[in-house]
Enzyme design. Structure first.
Site, PDB file in Angstrom:
ATOM      1  N   GLU A   1      -1.645  -8.872   4.521  1.00 57.51           N
ATOM      2  CA  GLU A   1      -1.531  -9.301   5.922  1.00 57.51           C
ATOM      3  C   GLU A   1      -2.872  -9.486   6.618  1.00 57.51           C
ATOM      4  O   GLU A   1      -2.934 -10.057   7.690  1.00 57.51           O
ATOM      5  CB  GLU A   1      -0.662  -8.305   6.703  1.00 57.51           C
TER       6      GLU A   1
ATOM      7  N   SER B   1       2.971 -15.584  34.730  1.00 54.75           N
ATOM      8  CA  SER B   1       3.216 -16.976  35.115  1.00 54.75           C
ATOM      9  C   SER B   1       4.222 -17.629  34.186  1.00 54.75           C
ATOM     10  O   SER B   1       5.139 -18.332  34.633  1.00 54.75           O
ATOM     11  CB  SER B   1       1.918 -17.781  35.089  1.00 54.75           C
TER      12      SER B   1
ATOM     13  N   ASP C   1       0.745 -14.190  31.381  1.00 56.28           N
ATOM     14  CA  ASP C   1       2.037 -13.596  31.014  1.00 56.28           C
ATOM     15  C   ASP C   1       3.063 -13.681  32.143  1.00 56.28           C
ATOM     16  O   ASP C   1       4.192 -14.126  31.944  1.00 56.28           O
ATOM     17  CB  ASP C   1       1.866 -12.129  30.609  1.00 56.28           C
TER      18      ASP C   1
ATOM     19  N   SER D   1       0.755 -11.954  38.871  1.00 55.53           N
ATOM     20  CA  SER D   1      -0.565 -11.337  38.955  1.00 55.53           C
ATOM     21  C   SER D   1      -1.662 -12.393  38.938  1.00 55.53           C
ATOM     22  O   SER D   1      -2.823 -12.096  39.143  1.00 55.53           O
ATOM     23  CB  SER D   1      -0.761 -10.400  37.769  1.00 55.53           C
ATOM     24  N   GLY D   2      -1.260 -13.624  38.665  1.00 55.30           N
ATOM     25  CA  GLY D   2      -2.262 -14.666  38.485  1.00 55.30           C
ATOM     26  C   GLY D   2      -2.568 -14.873  37.016  1.00 55.30           C
ATOM     27  O   GLY D   2      -3.204 -15.844  36.633  1.00 55.30           O
ATOM     28  N   GLY D   3      -2.103 -13.963  36.171  1.00 49.40           N
ATOM     29  CA  GLY D   3      -2.352 -14.072  34.738  1.00 49.40           C
ATOM     30  C   GLY D   3      -1.324 -14.944  34.025  1.00 49.40           C
ATOM     31  O   GLY D   3      -0.340 -15.393  34.623  1.00 49.40           O
TER      32      GLY D   3
ATOM     33  N   CYS E   1       0.833  -1.204   0.000  1.00 45.13           N
ATOM     34  CA  CYS E   1       0.000   0.000   0.000  1.00 45.13           C
ATOM     35  C   CYS E   1       0.873   1.262   0.000  1.00 45.13           C
ATOM     36  O   CYS E   1       1.563   1.520  -0.974  1.00 45.13           O
ATOM     37  CB  CYS E   1      -0.967  -0.039   1.188  1.00 45.13           C
TER      38      CYS E   1
ATOM     39  N   HIS F   1      -3.627  -5.201   0.901  1.00 41.56           N
ATOM     40  CA  HIS F   1      -3.002  -5.637   2.155  1.00 41.56           C
ATOM     41  C   HIS F   1      -3.000  -7.164   2.264  1.00 41.56           C
ATOM     42  O   HIS F   1      -4.020  -7.749   2.612  1.00 41.56           O
ATOM     43  CB  HIS F   1      -3.746  -5.035   3.350  1.00 41.56           C
TER      44      HIS F   1
END
Lengths: 318, 210
Positions: free
Chosen positions: A179, A236, A234, A230-232, A86, A177
């Site tokens: 992608e 962990s 990422d 945090s418990g999340g 583009c 595009h």
């Protein structure tokens, strides 16, 4: 941690909303790519990064503007394949002797039919299952003239030069595009581009894992690391990966603000302390957080108070 | 407290702070006007932390996208149910209790949320949904239970499908599912007498309520 010595593809970002998707599609092909803003690209930068190929992203500007964003000319002296998407295609034309006109024909936004021309092109190999393929366009400006070394390989009703290439120099430009998901053949096109560039497809999660663990070991040495949980997912995964590299030199701090889902705090503690045997400091601070939030109803203020308190608690204990 | 002090001492000579920063957090954004200043987004979880703490940062995931982190997580031994959990915001239930919060509200919300997610898992829909949760509304409403008039909190259920979180559609639950879930919530969570289902897409809505 800067790079893990994979073969690299450089995506030069001109501000398109979908630039990240180029990197995503390439990852699916096991190619490692990095997105960098156009302002950052210099000859020195290019030499240091040493990419195997370059993709120029789309962008909201017009190359006909006086201060249009452009990459350094040196990208053309590296003898590596370049694909302009583009705005990126228009950049190629602007810099290599073609012409771009503001609304040369009508603008195109959304799904458009792309037709092949008679000439065949390595970039389009296997892309056309029928004469027309749906592609996703989003442009006001169009290429109105291409330099001699270039040829046309695909057209739409409103883009005469929807696919162009200088095969000898391996420079390609597409107006649509590839992608986005709305361009079904886009992934095939990017795969073809990566083949032309000679990638070995060495980016996999397994190879990342091994190299990342080795990097962490070297980087940390005999020092100690703390990691907030945090418990999340990422945090962990971060903690567990580091633990695999340096074992008990890692201590995790879990600030439990009392605002987690049912059973979440317990399961984090159980998993890290009992299953993985990772050093864990569990700070139960629900009263502290609730008191700080008393009488506050503005969502932004709630977020800020929690963020700041989190830091405060974390800081105190480390 | 003693334990903590001891622990804190033990890790006193810490030099690295590890963070779960991902690639989308570190991509420098291009300003749309093409100006020379490229901004770097600060990580939403721990903004400001590194500067204050004078620790070196260790961010081993900063080259990965979210789904790659999930794959890596499974690779290194995290349970599948854990890595495929729906996204959850850092401020947690605080931004799902609309308006002012207190212990009672947070506890109510936690129960409602757990019944809702349990229903979704029971019906085998969890992996089809990008994010599902309950929000506690700041208004009480009148109801009738048995022969008693009630005046309790109402809640909203939210479930959306999405590829990347940028756009989202509400999940088309069957009326049976919604009816069953509403009955379970009102019966099992004392203090809730009204259940609504949020059918807004993103845009114009956001996924979270606050």
């Amino acid at each position: 941690m800067k790079n893990l010595n994979h073969e690299k593809l450089l995506i030069i970002d001109f501000g398109s909303q979908v630039t990240q998707l180029i990197a995503r599609r390439l990852r699916e092909l096991n190619i490692y790519s990095e997105i960098h803003p156009f302002q950052k690209i210099s000859s020195v930068f290019l030499k240091e990064m040493d990419p195997k190929a370059i993709i120029l992203s789309g962008g909201p500007r017009s190359v006909t503007d006086k201060d249009a964003p452009l990459p350094p000319k040196s990208i053309f002296n590296m003898n590596i394949p370049i694909l302009g998407i583009c705005y990126g295609q228009q950049v190629l034309m602007h810099m290599l002797g073609g012409k771009v006109k503001k609304s040369f024909k009508t603008s195109e936004f959304g799904r458009t039919k792309l037709r092949k021309t008679s000439a065949s092109l390595d970039l389009l190999k296997g892309c056309f299952r029928k004469k027309h393929e749906d592609v996703w366009m989003s442009h006001g400006d169009s290429v109105s003239k291409i330099p001699e070394e270039f040829k046309v390989y695909g057209q739409s009703d409103n883009a005469t030069y929807a696919v162009i290439a200088d095969v000898n120099r391996r420079i390609y430009g597409v107006q649509f595009h590839p992608e986005v998901h709305h361009t079904p053949m886009g992934k095939k096109l990017l795969e073809n581009f990566s083949k032309i560039s000679g990638f070995k497809y060495d980016w996999t999660v397994e190879s990342f894992r091994n190299k990342a663990i080795a990097k962490i070991k070297t980087c940390v040495g005999q020092n100690k690391v703390i990691c907030g949980l945090s418990g999340g997912v990422d945090s962990s995964v971060t903690a567990l990966l580091i633990h695999k590299a340096i074992g008990n030199k890692l201590t995790c701090i879990f600030v439990d603000h009392g605002l987690l889902r049912e059973g979440e705090a317990e399961s984090v503690v159980k998993m890290f302390k009992d299953n993985f045997k990772i050093k864990l400091i569990h700070l139960k601070e629900d009263k502290l957080f609730l008191n700080a939030l008393k009488g506050v109803s503005d969502p932004e203020r709630k977020r800020k108070i929690i963020g700041n308190l989190f830091i405060e608690v974390f800081e105190k204990k480390s | 407290m003693k334990y903590l002090k001891k622990k804190a001492k033990e890790i006193k000579d810490v030099t690295f702070l590890a963070q779960g920063t991902l690639y989308p957090d570190v991509i420098e954004s291009v300003s749309p006007t093409g100006g020379p200043s490229a901004k770097i987004k600060s990580h939403h979880n721990v903004g400001g932390l590194p500067k204050k703490m004078k620790l070196k940062l260790l961010e081993p995931l900063r080259e990965l996208f979210k789904d790659e982190v999930r794959t890596l997580g499974k690779e290194i031994g995290l349970p599948k149910e854990f890595v495929s959990r729906h996204p959850f915001p850092g401020p947690g239930l605080a931004i799902r209790c609309v308006g002012e919060i207190n212990q009672e509200k947070v506890d109510l919300l936690r129960k409602v949320d757990s019944v809702f997610v349990d229903q979704i898992r029971k019906h085998g829909l969890y992996d089809e949904i990008w994010q599902a949760f309950a929000a506690l509304l700041p208004a009480k409403s009148v109801g009738v239970m048995g022969d008693q008039r009630t005046y309790n909190y109402s809640c909203a259920l939210r479930a959306v499908t999405s590829v990347d979180g940028m756009t989202a559609d509400y999940y088309p639950f069957s009326h049976n599912f919604l009816g069953e879930t509403s009955a379970r919530i009102v019966n099992e969570v004392k203090g809730i007498n009204r259940v609504t289902y949020d059918i807004t897409s993103k845009p114009p809505g956001t996924i979270e309520w606050e």
